[in-house]
Write an enzyme that holds these catalytic residues in place. Structure first.
Site, PDB file in Angstrom:
ATOM      1  NE  ARG A  49      -3.645   2.506   2.194  1.00  0.00           N
ATOM      2  CZ  ARG A  49      -4.347   3.097   1.212  1.00  0.00           C
ATOM      3  NH1 ARG A  49      -4.501   2.498   0.041  1.00  0.00           N
ATOM      4  NH2 ARG A  49      -4.922   4.265   1.396  1.00  0.00           N
ATOM      5  CG  LEU A  50       1.883   3.432  -3.247  1.00  0.00           C
ATOM      6  CD1 LEU A  50       2.034   4.318  -4.481  1.00  0.00           C
ATOM      7  CD2 LEU A  50       3.213   2.867  -2.812  1.00  0.00           C
ATOM      8  N   GLY A  93      -2.759  15.907   3.072  1.00  0.00           N
ATOM      9  CA  GLY A  93      -3.763  16.725   2.376  1.00  0.00           C
ATOM     10  C   GLY A  93      -3.652  16.663   0.860  1.00  0.00           C
ATOM     11  CG  ASP A 126      -4.264  13.775  -5.870  1.00  0.00           C
ATOM     12  OD1 ASP A 126      -3.241  14.084  -5.215  1.00  0.00           O
ATOM     13  OD2 ASP A 126      -4.698  12.610  -5.953  1.00  0.00           O
ATOM     14  NE  ARG A 128      -2.676  11.979  -3.165  1.00  0.00           N
ATOM     15  CZ  ARG A 128      -3.560  11.049  -2.903  1.00  0.00           C
ATOM     16  NH1 ARG A 128      -3.312  10.149  -1.981  1.00  0.00           N
ATOM     17  NH2 ARG A 128      -4.707  11.004  -3.557  1.00  0.00           N
ATOM     18  CE  LYS A 154      -2.643   6.276  -3.137  1.00  0.00           C
ATOM     19  NZ  LYS A 154      -3.114   5.727  -1.855  1.00  0.00           N
TER      20      LYS A 154
END
Ligand code: GTP
Ligand code: ZN
Length: 205
Positions: A49-50, A93, A126, A128, A154
């Site tokens: 999992r990330l 966040g 987003d 990220r 992801k």
């Protein structure tokens, strides 16, 4: 600037005794952590999992999101299997940081959804970036993952950097009246897959 391995130690938890690996991302100054269990460098796909940092959900029991429950379910699944990795990524966040997330929550208290709130603050929905995962996975000898996520971004990010995602394992947990709109918005605006489309699902609702 590289992501450097700093140190590893035991981390006993209620689920299993993990090994905790600490990394410094020198380009951002962020300190990332991997919890690993079992033999993960043998080439076979690793349950993984990330997990993006969510102080409110992971540590403060917030019911605005599903993060704390997903973190616990992922660690439990790895413990059941006796083998796996959890990358705990310090991109709070969705990459805007804790204080901006609180600003975004304030806007959501006034009626905005999670995406609108980010945008009103001048951020992308987003922000990220998963580039730090590659050196961490390389350090651990992991080339292939069975990834616990509902987030297709992801899967794409890992695949684009050359990590094989042998399987996507849905992770549907932690639904409650407070995060109903949040989860619906993730599905409608952030492409999250919220259906029960998979048999190997980690699901504790
Ligand atoms: N900006 C912002 N970030 C949020 C909000 N709620 C949760 N987060 C952050 O979102 C990240 C978790 O993202 P999610 O979209 O819940 O899940 P995911 O990691 O993309 O996907 P899964 O792998 O399926 O869990 C964490 O960094 C949280 O701090 C919000 O309303 N606004
Ligand atoms: Zn959260």
């Amino acid at each position: 600037m590289p992501v450097v391995f700093v140190a590893a130690s035991k981390l006993p938890t209620p689920f299993a005794q993990f090994t905790m690996h600490g990394f410094l991302d020198e380009s951002t100054g962020r300190e990332h952590v991997v919890l690993s269990l079992g033999e993960i460098a043998d080439g076979a796909p690793v349950l993984g999992r990330l997990h993006s940092e969510c102080l409110t959900g992971d540590a403060l029991f917030s019911q605005r999101c599903d993060c704390g429950s997903q973190l616990e379910a992922a660690l439990q699944a790895i413990a059941r299997e006796g083998r796996g990795v959890l990358l705990y990524l310090r991109q709070e966040g969705r990459g805007i940081g804790l204080l901006n997330k609180i600003r975004a929550y304030e806007l959501q208290d006034g009626g905005a959804d999670t995406v609108e709130a980010n945008e009103r603050l001048g951020f992308a929905a987003d922000q990220r970036d998963y580039a730090m995962c590659l050196p961490m996975l390389e350090h651990l000898g992991v080339k292939s993952l069975r990834l616990m996520t509902n987030n297709p971004r992801k899967v794409k990010a890992l695949t684009d950097m050359g990590i094989v995602v042998a399987e996507r394992v849905p992770l549907h947990t932690g639904h409650n009246p407070h995060n109903k709109l949040y989860l619906a918005t993730k599905a409608s605006k952030l492409d999250h897959m919220m259906g029960n489309e998979h048999q190997g699902e980690v699901d504790r609702a």
